[in-house]
Motif scaffolding. Structure first.
Motif, PDB file in Angstrom:
ATOM      1  N   GLN A  91       1.154  -1.137   0.272  1.00 44.60           N
ATOM      2  CA  GLN A  91       0.197  -0.130  -0.234  1.00 44.60           C
ATOM      3  C   GLN A  91       0.451   1.348  -0.230  1.00 44.60           C
ATOM      4  O   GLN A  91       1.750   1.466   0.959  1.00 44.60           O
ATOM      5  CB  GLN A  91      -1.401  -0.051   0.916  1.00 44.60           C
ATOM      6  CG  GLN A  91      -1.805   1.313   1.454  1.00 44.60           C
ATOM      7  CD  GLN A  91      -2.803   1.341   0.863  1.00 44.60           C
ATOM      8  OE1 GLN A  91      -3.885   0.302   0.888  1.00 44.60           O
ATOM      9  NE2 GLN A  91      -3.140   1.556  -0.502  1.00 44.60           N
ATOM     10  N   ASN A 117      -1.544  10.527  -2.186  1.00 38.60           N
ATOM     11  CA  ASN A 117      -1.000  12.162  -2.187  1.00 38.60           C
ATOM     12  C   ASN A 117       0.607  11.202  -2.367  1.00 38.60           C
ATOM     13  O   ASN A 117       1.034  11.218  -2.229  1.00 38.60           O
ATOM     14  CB  ASN A 117      -0.700  12.749  -1.687  1.00 38.60           C
ATOM     15  CG  ASN A 117      -2.086  13.178  -1.169  1.00 38.60           C
ATOM     16  OD1 ASN A 117      -3.702  12.913  -1.841  1.00 38.60           O
ATOM     17  ND2 ASN A 117      -2.572  14.003  -0.241  1.00 38.60           N
ATOM     18  N   GLU A 134       1.296   5.887  -0.457  1.00 40.73           N
ATOM     19  CA  GLU A 134       0.274   7.035   0.376  1.00 40.73           C
ATOM     20  C   GLU A 134      -0.316   7.572  -0.651  1.00 40.73           C
ATOM     21  O   GLU A 134      -0.172   7.014  -1.941  1.00 40.73           O
ATOM     22  CB  GLU A 134       1.222   8.158   0.139  1.00 40.73           C
ATOM     23  CG  GLU A 134       1.825   7.332   1.441  1.00 40.73           C
ATOM     24  CD  GLU A 134       1.733   7.579   3.297  1.00 40.73           C
ATOM     25  OE1 GLU A 134       0.244   8.397   2.866  1.00 40.73           O
ATOM     26  OE2 GLU A 134       1.846   7.100   4.187  1.00 40.73           O
ATOM     27  N   SER A 184       8.669   6.442  -5.100  1.00 40.80           N
ATOM     28  CA  SER A 184       9.274   6.128  -3.757  1.00 40.80           C
ATOM     29  C   SER A 184      10.137   4.976  -3.842  1.00 40.80           C
ATOM     30  O   SER A 184       9.503   3.959  -3.222  1.00 40.80           O
ATOM     31  CB  SER A 184       7.754   5.587  -3.362  1.00 40.80           C
ATOM     32  OG  SER A 184       7.709   5.382  -2.731  1.00 40.80           O
TER      33      SER A 184
END
Length: 343
Positions: free
Chosen positions: A319, A323, A321, A330
């Motif tokens: 999972q 936003n 974020e 990431s």
């Protein structure tokens, strides 16, 4: 039981069938398979058919609990959305013939008590008596129950089945792979130049919704890290990615590893049947990979995995974020994916 009685019972069973109207995309169809299994087993039916989009439901007979399919575009179901007072059928109407062979009709089209449901009941009663059940395609707002469980539970409540019979096994294989699928996959991989002696990780960076797509740089970095003397990495681009990705992004993918596009769903199944792992967003192909039992890393951004988690025995949900999920790389999430892919 005598041979005659057994034969009569079998004939009666085969005469009772169900049909499910599923207008959704590939993921919706796969998440409907536990409901198909429930309906078939609960009422000892001779078969369950699916009416849906041909490109999605066509792969299911022979590979799943679905017995037959029909293209939703081949029948005039739109006629049934008019007010009942304006709905009309003629002698030997194709709609009457369409539903004449079913003792159970389950629809994700329309709403309970809607014009569509009333016209569907009327159409069915023109040939015989049958049970008609309308189920919601989408969960209610703020729902936390998995959608496959919701389908099964709501069907049980409307049909009178005990709720304990409506349990869904989230780890069950939903789609069976055959030797013909594997042979097709081997042929495709040989054409692309994949070394079949190595482990293969397939990455699909797309989804039907842009906000559900993890930033491309994440997938590229995972591919760069995974590629080794023992591991091949192959990007799989569906129609949405082919259209959405910029030319420069496609060049980036080809600069990192091999890539295939414009495959039919049977070809995708063949490809996945030869893979050791799959990485993808919340998409239909991710549900397909999970459903065949492939080791699957499913990346979720704005959608809730509690509701839409792929079903299968080897699924890991990661999972991100909401936003920034689609807007930026990431490194931490990349590390999580790679840790879960360790062979």
């Amino acid at each position: 039981m005598s041979l005659w009685e057994a034969s009569s019972a079998q004939s009666a069973r085969e005469g009772h069938r169900a049909v499910i109207l599923q207008p959704g995309a590939l993921g919706d169809c796969i998440l409907t398979l536990p409901l198909v299994k429930l309906v078939r087993e609960a009422f000892d039916l001779g078969g369950v058919d699916l009416i849906g989009h041909a490109e999605y439901v066509g792969i299911l007979p022979g590979r799943s609990c679905v017995d037959g399919v029909r293209s939703i575009d081949s029948v005039d179901l739109h006629r049934m959305f008019v007010e009942p007072m304006r709905f009309d059928l003629v002698d030997h109407d194709p709609l009457i013939h369409l539903f004449a062979g079913y003792s159970w009709i389950i629809t994700f089209l329309g709403e309970p008590g809607s014009d569509f449901e009333q016209n569907l009941i009327f159409t069915t009663n023109c040939s015989h008596s049958a049970e008609v059940v309308t189920l919601p395609l989408k969960p209610p707002p703020e729902a936390k129950q998995h959608i496959a469980e919701l389908y099964a539970e709501q069907f049980a409540r409307q049909s009178g089945l005990p709720l304990e019979k409506a349990l869904v096994d989230p780890n069950a294989v939903q789609i069976r792979i055959g030797q013909a699928d594997r042979d097709l996959g081997v042929e495709l991989l040989e054409q692309v130049g994949i070394d079949l002696s190595k482990r293969l990780v397939v990455i699909q960076p797309g989804s039907g919704g842009q906000k559900k797509c993890w930033h491309l740089e994440n997938f590229l970095n995972i591919a760069r890290t995974l590629r080794s003397p023992d591991i091949e990495v192959l990007f799989l681009l569906g129609p949405a990615e082919v259209e959405r990705l910029r030319p420069s992004e496609k060049v980036q993918i080809h600069g990192v590893t091999r890539c295939v596009a414009h495959l039919s769903l049977p070809q995708v199944i063949g490809l996945l049947s030869c893979a050791d792992a799959f990485v993808g967003n919340d998409s239909g192909v991710t549900h397909l990979a999970a459903g065949i039992g492939l080791r699957t890393i499913a990346l979720f951004g704005p959608t809730d995995p509690a509701v839409y988690r792929p079903l299968g025995p080897r699924v890991t949900v990661v999972q991100g974020e909401g936003n920034g999920f689609a807007e930026k790389a990431s490194p931490e999430l990349q590390k999580t994916v790679l840790n879960n892919l360790a062979f």
